[in-house]
Design a protein around this motif. Structure first.
Motif, PDB file in Angstrom:
ATOM      1  N   LYS A 150     -12.888  -3.839  16.789  1.00 44.49           N
ATOM      2  CA  LYS A 150     -12.118  -2.863  16.022  1.00 44.49           C
ATOM      3  C   LYS A 150     -10.745  -2.736  16.670  1.00 44.49           C
ATOM      4  CE  LYS A 150     -12.856   1.138  13.338  1.00 44.49           C
ATOM      5  NZ  LYS A 150     -13.747   1.849  12.534  1.00 44.49           N
ATOM      6  N   ALA A 151      -9.692  -2.857  15.870  1.00 47.92           N
ATOM      7  CA  ALA A 151      -8.333  -2.854  16.437  1.00 47.92           C
ATOM      8  C   ALA A 151      -7.411  -2.007  15.574  1.00 47.92           C
ATOM      9  CB  ALA A 151      -7.805  -4.277  16.525  1.00 47.92           C
ATOM     10  N   GLN A 152      -6.296  -1.583  16.186  1.00 47.93           N
ATOM     11  CA  GLN A 152      -5.308  -0.790  15.436  1.00 47.93           C
ATOM     12  C   GLN A 152      -4.683  -1.614  14.314  1.00 47.93           C
ATOM     13  OE1 GLN A 152      -4.630   2.332  15.545  1.00 47.93           O
ATOM     14  NE2 GLN A 152      -5.501   3.047  17.461  1.00 47.93           N
ATOM     15  N   SER A 153      -4.579  -2.937  14.510  1.00 43.87           N
ATOM     16  CA  SER A 153      -3.977  -3.748  13.450  1.00 43.87           C
ATOM     17  C   SER A 153      -4.532  -5.170  13.479  1.00 43.87           C
ATOM     18  CB  SER A 153      -2.451  -3.791  13.621  1.00 43.87           C
ATOM     19  OG  SER A 153      -2.121  -4.756  14.607  1.00 43.87           O
ATOM     20  N   GLY A 154      -4.505  -5.794  12.309  1.00 45.29           N
ATOM     21  CA  GLY A 154      -4.949  -7.186  12.200  1.00 45.29           C
ATOM     22  C   GLY A 154      -4.059  -8.096  13.044  1.00 45.29           C
ATOM     23  N   ALA A 155      -2.785  -7.723  13.140  1.00 44.51           N
ATOM     24  CA  ALA A 155      -1.847  -8.561  13.906  1.00 44.51           C
ATOM     25  C   ALA A 155      -2.289  -8.659  15.368  1.00 44.51           C
ATOM     26  CB  ALA A 155      -0.443  -7.979  13.810  1.00 44.51           C
ATOM     27  N   THR A 156      -2.768  -7.529  15.920  1.00 45.37           N
ATOM     28  CA  THR A 156      -3.228  -7.537  17.320  1.00 45.37           C
ATOM     29  C   THR A 156      -4.374  -8.520  17.484  1.00 45.37           C
ATOM     30  OG1 THR A 156      -2.645  -5.233  17.549  1.00 45.37           O
ATOM     31  CG2 THR A 156      -4.180  -6.089  19.162  1.00 45.37           C
ATOM     32  N   VAL A 157      -5.305  -8.503  16.525  1.00 44.30           N
ATOM     33  CA  VAL A 157      -6.461  -9.408  16.627  1.00 44.30           C
ATOM     34  C   VAL A 157      -5.982 -10.859  16.562  1.00 44.30           C
ATOM     35  CG1 VAL A 157      -8.671 -10.056  15.609  1.00 44.30           C
ATOM     36  CG2 VAL A 157      -7.964  -7.662  15.601  1.00 44.30           C
ATOM     37  N   ALA A 158      -5.023 -11.133  15.671  1.00 46.62           N
ATOM     38  CA  ALA A 158      -4.494 -12.508  15.562  1.00 46.62           C
ATOM     39  C   ALA A 158      -3.820 -12.923  16.865  1.00 46.62           C
ATOM     40  CB  ALA A 158      -3.512 -12.592  14.399  1.00 46.62           C
ATOM     41  N   GLU A 159      -3.023 -12.016  17.430  1.00 51.01           N
ATOM     42  CA  GLU A 159      -2.296 -12.331  18.677  1.00 51.01           C
ATOM     43  C   GLU A 159      -3.247 -12.616  19.836  1.00 51.01           C
ATOM     44  OE1 GLU A 159       0.185  -8.985  19.552  1.00 51.01           O
ATOM     45  OE2 GLU A 159       1.457  -9.308  17.811  1.00 51.01           O
ATOM     46  N   GLU A 160      -4.433 -12.022  19.769  1.00 50.14           N
ATOM     47  CA  GLU A 160      -5.389 -12.138  20.874  1.00 50.14           C
ATOM     48  C   GLU A 160      -6.601 -12.987  20.486  1.00 50.14           C
ATOM     49  OE1 GLU A 160      -4.903 -10.852  23.987  1.00 50.14           O
ATOM     50  OE2 GLU A 160      -2.908 -10.458  23.207  1.00 50.14           O
ATOM     51  N   ALA A 161      -6.489 -13.751  19.421  1.00 50.35           N
ATOM     52  CA  ALA A 161      -7.617 -14.589  18.974  1.00 50.35           C
ATOM     53  C   ALA A 161      -8.101 -15.463  20.129  1.00 50.35           C
ATOM     54  CB  ALA A 161      -7.168 -15.453  17.800  1.00 50.35           C
ATOM     55  N   PRO A 162      -9.413 -15.702  20.200  1.00 51.95           N
ATOM     56  CA  PRO A 162      -9.929 -16.495  21.321  1.00 51.95           C
ATOM     57  C   PRO A 162      -9.189 -17.827  21.499  1.00 51.95           C
ATOM     58  CG  PRO A 162     -11.733 -15.523  20.091  1.00 51.95           C
ATOM     59  CD  PRO A 162     -10.486 -15.171  19.344  1.00 51.95           C
ATOM     60  N   GLY A 163      -8.726 -18.421  20.399  1.00 52.22           N
ATOM     61  CA  GLY A 163      -8.058 -19.721  20.470  1.00 52.22           C
ATOM     62  C   GLY A 163      -6.696 -19.713  21.146  1.00 52.22           C
ATOM     63  N   VAL A 164      -6.138 -18.539  21.435  1.00 48.80           N
ATOM     64  CA  VAL A 164      -4.813 -18.524  22.085  1.00 48.80           C
ATOM     65  C   VAL A 164      -4.947 -18.614  23.605  1.00 48.80           C
ATOM     66  CG1 VAL A 164      -3.967 -17.026  20.226  1.00 48.80           C
ATOM     67  CG2 VAL A 164      -4.419 -16.036  22.460  1.00 48.80           C
ATOM     68  N   TYR A 165      -6.176 -18.629  24.085  1.00 47.05           N
ATOM     69  CA  TYR A 165      -6.382 -18.644  25.545  1.00 47.05           C
ATOM     70  C   TYR A 165      -6.934 -19.982  26.038  1.00 47.05           C
ATOM     71  CZ  TYR A 165      -5.266 -13.718  25.795  1.00 47.05           C
ATOM     72  OH  TYR A 165      -4.593 -12.524  25.746  1.00 47.05           O
ATOM     73  N   LYS A 166      -6.644 -20.269  27.294  1.00 43.00           N
ATOM     74  CA  LYS A 166      -7.223 -21.444  27.954  1.00 43.00           C
ATOM     75  C   LYS A 166      -8.725 -21.206  28.134  1.00 43.00           C
ATOM     76  CE  LYS A 166      -3.753 -21.649  31.510  1.00 43.00           C
ATOM     77  NZ  LYS A 166      -2.482 -21.263  30.943  1.00 43.00           N
ATOM     78  N   SER A 167      -9.412 -22.227  28.596  1.00 39.86           N
ATOM     79  CA  SER A 167     -10.851 -22.087  28.827  1.00 39.86           C
ATOM     80  C   SER A 167     -11.085 -21.284  30.110  1.00 39.86           C
ATOM     81  CB  SER A 167     -11.491 -23.469  28.955  1.00 39.86           C
ATOM     82  OG  SER A 167     -12.720 -23.356  29.634  1.00 39.86           O
ATOM     83  N   VAL A 168     -11.695 -20.112  29.955  1.00 42.73           N
ATOM     84  CA  VAL A 168     -11.972 -19.300  31.148  1.00 42.73           C
ATOM     85  C   VAL A 168     -12.999 -20.002  32.030  1.00 42.73           C
ATOM     86  CG1 VAL A 168     -13.789 -17.828  30.137  1.00 42.73           C
ATOM     87  CG2 VAL A 168     -12.316 -16.924  31.944  1.00 42.73           C
ATOM     88  N   ASP A 169     -13.877 -20.776  31.409  1.00 42.39           N
ATOM     89  CA  ASP A 169     -14.889 -21.513  32.196  1.00 42.39           C
ATOM     90  C   ASP A 169     -14.200 -22.496  33.149  1.00 42.39           C
ATOM     91  OD1 ASP A 169     -16.935 -20.228  30.762  1.00 42.39           O
ATOM     92  OD2 ASP A 169     -16.858 -21.734  29.190  1.00 42.39           O
TER      93      ASP A 169
END
Ligand SMILES: Nc1nc2c(ncn2[C@@H]2O[C@H](COP(=O)(O)O)[C@@H](O)[C@H]2O)c(=O)[nH]1
Ligand SMILES: [Mn+2]
Ligand SMILES: [Mn+2]
Length: 507
Positions: A462-481
């Motif tokens: 749940k987020a304040q805006s859809g834009a925040t979710v898009a900005e933080e989508a799992p695909g924008v990050y490197k592999s944490v593993d």
């Protein structure tokens, strides 16, 4: 572009790196560099790190006066303001400097993990109620207030005393302080060095997540890698834990802005010697260095209170949803770690004949020096035996919390034996971005990401805006593993447990 013909030498964006050993790459000293730089990364991560300005920024950081041994980039490194996110640089407190850009705008951005004795089965079926209740009760987003509206005296006390203030006012128990880096209080805080504008920005934000990358996540423990350490940390498979990520809100941001401006104005001579204006630094011993350090420590205390209040509110939400008191759910703080911070610490470094920090090729000895350790997007990772650690962890090493993304695992590590020698007692702080927020909004649509996470992974966001979710989508990050694999294999932060999201709220 990389030179794959010679695996011992790689080049990205005009920066040449020599392989020292597995996961260790050196940018050799040349020109105005005071020391060399090192990147701690696998080849796969280095390929991503080399994609933006991270390596140039790391090389620039070696020009800071009084920098000891080397500037270091963690495996999750990416481009930041002047100094890379994921960067560590230690400068001499007598002959060096302090650089706000090497600590970051969000002073004491960090994470804390709270354990519970609930299991995943206890939460299944309550996810929507839980995420709604957390979202309704934990202030988030850019505007809005916090959990506490502080008057002048209250804010002064928060800036001076950190979590001790929260304890006095019923927002914390003694045990919370005992499980927080520095017991939730930097004694060097100087509220008088914080501008009125910074105070005005912060006074109604105590106990608020903020926006974007900040979040509160309910997670379940999925894997245990070192059972004996996990037992010391009170972690076991299937357990529910809560991860809180936020910092010092507008107050810390304004302090960084204020001092960057002042330092640029006052110390133009030093600035002229640096390759990037964004590295602006105050010389050690100068009035601005002292004032900035005092103001920064005040922001550190503010951020610890911020995370404490959010944790307190989370306990209340769990009480309502699960109809039990928080003590019976054993909602105890595992640890709180800062990942944007500058601290005076004593480390053994290469020194010249006068005992001052010197580059490894010019050092005549090694000696203990007091340094400003700048960790920006990097986490302290002290091993067992360090006196700075709380009693609970002195024999095992400090817990380190590495968030991944709202669709990937996160990790709990413990300070590794090699961290003091390799990285000034530091490791990574997250997965690290691979694309800008603007790029992310072009690639992803928030509502779609949310639906996919819920339908395919049973993760409720749940987020304040859809834009925040898009900005933080799992695909924008490197592999944490992969980031954590490197940390573990280097022995700077050892894998203890992995978690997976259940519910997530974002600003
Ligand atoms: N578990 C989650 N991890 C997340 C989420 N959003 C971001 N992240 C990770 O946190 C770090 C924090 O880095 P910072 O530089 O923004 O402080 C980031 O690198 C990601 O790996 C999330 O929603 N859940
Ligand atoms: Mn952060
Ligand atoms: Mn932050």
């Amino acid at each position: 572009m990389s030179d794959h013909d010679d695996p011992e030498v790689l080049e990205y964006n005009g920066v040449r790196l020599e392989r020292v050993r597995e996961h260790v790459w050196e940018i050799p000293r040349e020109g105005g560099m005071n020391v060399p730089a090192r990147v701690l990364a696998s080849e796969a991560l280095l390929e991503q790190i080399g994609d933006d300005k991270t390596l140039q920024q790391l090389r620039n950081a070696t020009h800071l006066p009084g920098i000891a041994d080397r500037a270091i980039c963690m495996p999750d490194g990416h481009q930041g303001y002047g100094f890379p996110v994921g960067g560590v640089g230690a400068t001499d407190v007598e002959t060096g400097c302090i650089s706000p850009g090497a600590i970051g705008y969000d002073i004491n951005c960090g994470v804390r993990m709270m354990r519970t004795n609930l299991t995943y089965d206890d939460v299944v079926g309550h996810e929507e109620e839980l995420v709604d209740a957390l979202f309704a009760n934990v202030p988030s987003g850019l505007g809005g207030g916090g959990i506490v509206e502080s008057d002048r005296d209250t804010l002064e006390s928060i800036l001076n005393r950190g979590v001790d203030w929260a304890l006095e006012h019923g927002y914390a128990v003694e045990d919370d302080l005992a499980h927080c880096e520095d017991e939730g209080m930097r004694p060097d805080a100087d509220p008088d060095a914080v501008s009125q504008k910074a105070k005005d920005r912060g006074k109604n934000q105590v106990g608020s997540l903020g926006s974007g990358n900040h979040f509160l996540e309910v997670q379940r423990v999925t894997d245990i890698f070192r059972p004996e350490v996990a037992t010391e940390f009170g972690l076991e498979a299937d357990q529910i834990v809560v991860l809180i990520h936020c910092g010092s809100r507008g107050l810390g941001h304004q302090i960084c802005t204020d001092y960057l401006r002042e330092i640029e104005r006052e110390h133009g001579d030093l600035l002229a010697e640096l390759p990037d204006k964004e590295l602006a630094a105050a010389p050690a011993g100068s009035q601005l260095a002292e004032e900035y350090y005092g103001a920064m420590c005040a922001a550190i205390n503010f951020a610890w209170v911020n995370r404490q209040l959010i944790m307190h509110r989370t306990r209340r939400v769990f009480e309502r949803v699960f109809e039990r008191d928080w003590e019976s759910m054993e909602m105890e703080l595992l640890y709180d770690v800062a990942h944007n911070i500058g601290k005076k610490e004593v480390h053994e470094v290469g020194v010249d004949a006068d005992g001052r920090p010197a580059a490894p090729d010019e050092a005549v000895d090694r000696a203990e020096r007091e340094l400003y350790v700048h960790r920006k997007g990097a986490t302290r990772a002290f091993p067992a035996g360090r006196p700075e650690l709380p009693a609970a962890y002195r024999d095992v090493g400090q817990p380190i919390i590495i968030p991944g993304s709202m669709g990937a695992g996160s990790y709990v590590l413990r300070g590794g034996e090699e961290s003091m020698a390799v990285s000034f007692g530091s490791t990574a702080h997250g997965a690290g971005r691979t694309m800008s927020r603007t790029q992310a909004k072009n690639e992803y649509w928030g509502e779609t990401v949310q639906e996919e996470l819920r339908d395919q992974e049973q993760i409720y966001v749940k987020a304040q805006s859809g834009a925040t979710v898009a900005e933080e989508a799992p695909g924008v990050y490197k592999s944490v593993d992969e980031v954590v694999r490197v940390s573990d294999e280097l022995g700077i932060g050892d894998k203890v447990a992995r978690t997976f999201p259940v519910c997530n709220i974002k600003g």
